[in-house]
Design a protein around this motif. Structure first.
Motif, PDB file in Angstrom:
ATOM      1  N   PHE A   1      50.219  19.289  56.678  1.00 35.65           N
ATOM      2  CA  PHE A   1      50.542  18.157  57.603  1.00 35.65           C
ATOM      3  C   PHE A   1      49.479  18.124  58.759  1.00 35.65           C
ATOM      4  CE2 PHE A   1      52.097  17.003  61.763  1.00 35.65           C
ATOM      5  CZ  PHE A   1      52.490  15.573  61.583  1.00 35.65           C
ATOM      6  N   LEU A   2      48.784  19.213  59.214  1.00 36.54           N
ATOM      7  CA  LEU A   2      47.895  19.412  59.888  1.00 36.54           C
ATOM      8  C   LEU A   2      46.475  18.801  59.410  1.00 36.54           C
ATOM      9  CD1 LEU A   2      48.482  22.804  61.680  1.00 36.54           C
ATOM     10  CD2 LEU A   2      48.895  20.721  62.699  1.00 36.54           C
ATOM     11  N   GLU A   3      46.445  19.351  58.345  1.00 40.64           N
ATOM     12  CA  GLU A   3      45.004  18.653  57.550  1.00 40.64           C
ATOM     13  C   GLU A   3      44.813  17.232  57.518  1.00 40.64           C
ATOM     14  OE1 GLU A   3      42.318  20.184  56.578  1.00 40.64           O
ATOM     15  OE2 GLU A   3      42.720  22.266  57.150  1.00 40.64           O
ATOM     16  N   LEU A   4      46.171  16.630  56.985  1.00 42.50           N
ATOM     17  CA  LEU A   4      46.346  15.168  57.056  1.00 42.50           C
ATOM     18  C   LEU A   4      46.210  14.564  58.202  1.00 42.50           C
ATOM     19  CD1 LEU A   4      46.980  12.610  55.284  1.00 42.50           C
ATOM     20  CD2 LEU A   4      49.642  13.202  55.527  1.00 42.50           C
TER      21      LEU A   4
ATOM     22  N   LEU B   1      42.628  11.534  62.154  1.00 37.85           N
ATOM     23  CA  LEU B   1      41.895  11.413  63.533  1.00 37.85           C
ATOM     24  C   LEU B   1      40.586  11.165  63.414  1.00 37.85           C
ATOM     25  CD1 LEU B   1      43.582  14.261  65.589  1.00 37.85           C
ATOM     26  CD2 LEU B   1      43.902  11.716  65.652  1.00 37.85           C
ATOM     27  N   LEU B   2      40.061  11.883  61.953  1.00 36.28           N
ATOM     28  CA  LEU B   2      38.421  11.503  61.914  1.00 36.28           C
ATOM     29  C   LEU B   2      38.093  10.206  61.276  1.00 36.28           C
ATOM     30  CD1 LEU B   2      37.299  15.154  60.545  1.00 36.28           C
ATOM     31  CD2 LEU B   2      37.198  14.041  62.856  1.00 36.28           C
ATOM     32  N   GLY B   3      39.372   9.554  60.870  1.00 34.64           N
ATOM     33  CA  GLY B   3      38.951   8.024  60.380  1.00 34.64           C
ATOM     34  C   GLY B   3      39.175   8.033  58.886  1.00 34.64           C
ATOM     35  N   GLU B   4      39.443   9.017  58.373  1.00 35.72           N
ATOM     36  CA  GLU B   4      39.989   9.211  57.042  1.00 35.72           C
ATOM     37  C   GLU B   4      41.245   8.927  56.382  1.00 35.72           C
ATOM     38  OE1 GLU B   4      37.906  12.740  55.825  1.00 35.72           O
ATOM     39  OE2 GLU B   4      36.035  12.590  56.857  1.00 35.72           O
ATOM     40  N   GLY B   5      41.173   8.515  55.264  1.00 36.56           N
ATOM     41  CA  GLY B   5      42.653   8.588  54.651  1.00 36.56           C
ATOM     42  C   GLY B   5      43.573   7.597  55.393  1.00 36.56           C
TER      43      GLY B   5
END
Length: 217
Positions: free
Chosen positions: A102-105, A110-114
């Motif tokens: 969950f933290l990785e997602l 937050l980095l604009g990915e996914g």
């Protein structure tokens, strides 16, 4: 008819309680001795009376039996985990793996990915979180900037005081006084009559060349 078991309770009479203690204690120690002899078992019994008196029996040395007991308890807890403990560790590991995922997602979002699978509500929530983070960063940046300015001011004061002290030791005027005197001298020179500069605008060649260019009679 089956007679029910009598509930065991504390003997209220002190004399009867002491007599019963003596009888049961002797019987316990005797049974411990018989068990050690008949079954070749290592037995240790420790009994404290109500008044704190110690009674004990050990088929071997009491200290050796106690050390053996401590080693056994330690090995049982460290080297032989129960099935329930293993299941608890497994459940905890799975829970930690889900939290990490969950933290990785969240980090990728937050980095604009996914962001392709995010709906409008999720995108707005991410935007608010980023705005809050930027606001906190700017506030901290401003605070650090102010702290750096204060440090430089303090350093300037220390250097000025040190310069004044060294100037006094060498018999020289402090740097601030020299600077002030130099500024006063420049000001006086700029206001003196000899320093006036002609500002009148002339159109044409200088006076000397104009005389040369004029035709001679």
């Amino acid at each position: 008819m089956v007679r029910g078991k009598t509930q065991m309770r504390r003997i209220e009479n002190a004399t009867s309680r002491q007599v019963t203690f003596s009888k049961r204690r002797n019987g316990l120690l005797k049974k411990a001795f018989e068990l050690s002899v008949l079954c070749d078992a290592e037995v240790a019994v420790i009994v404290f009376s109500p008044r704190g008196k110690l009674y004990e029996f050990a088929s071997a040395r009491m200290q050796e039996t106690l050390e053996r007991y401590r080693r056994h308890k330690k090995d049982t807890h460290t080297n032989m985990p129960t099935e329930q403990n293993m299941q608890n560790l497994k459940d905890e590991a799975e829970c930690m793996a889900k939290k990490i995922e969950f933290l990785e997602l969240s980090k990728r979002k937050l980095l604009g990915e996914g962001l392709a699978q995010c709906n409008m509500e999720e995108l707005q929530q991410i935007e608010k979180q980023l705005e809050k983070s930027v606001s906190s960063i700017r506030a901290r940046k401003h605070q650090v900037f102010i702290e750096e300015i204060e440090k430089l001011k303090e350093k300037e004061k220390i250097l000025a005081a040190e310069n004044a002290r060294l100037s006094m030791e060498c018999g020289l005027q402090p740097w601030e006084r020299l600077k002030e005197q130099k500024e006063n001298e420049v000001y006086k020179e700029s206001n003196s009559p000899s320093s006036d500069v002609e500002t009148e605008l002339f159109i044409g060649p200088p006076e000397g060349r104009r005389k040369q260019l004029l035709p001679q009679n």
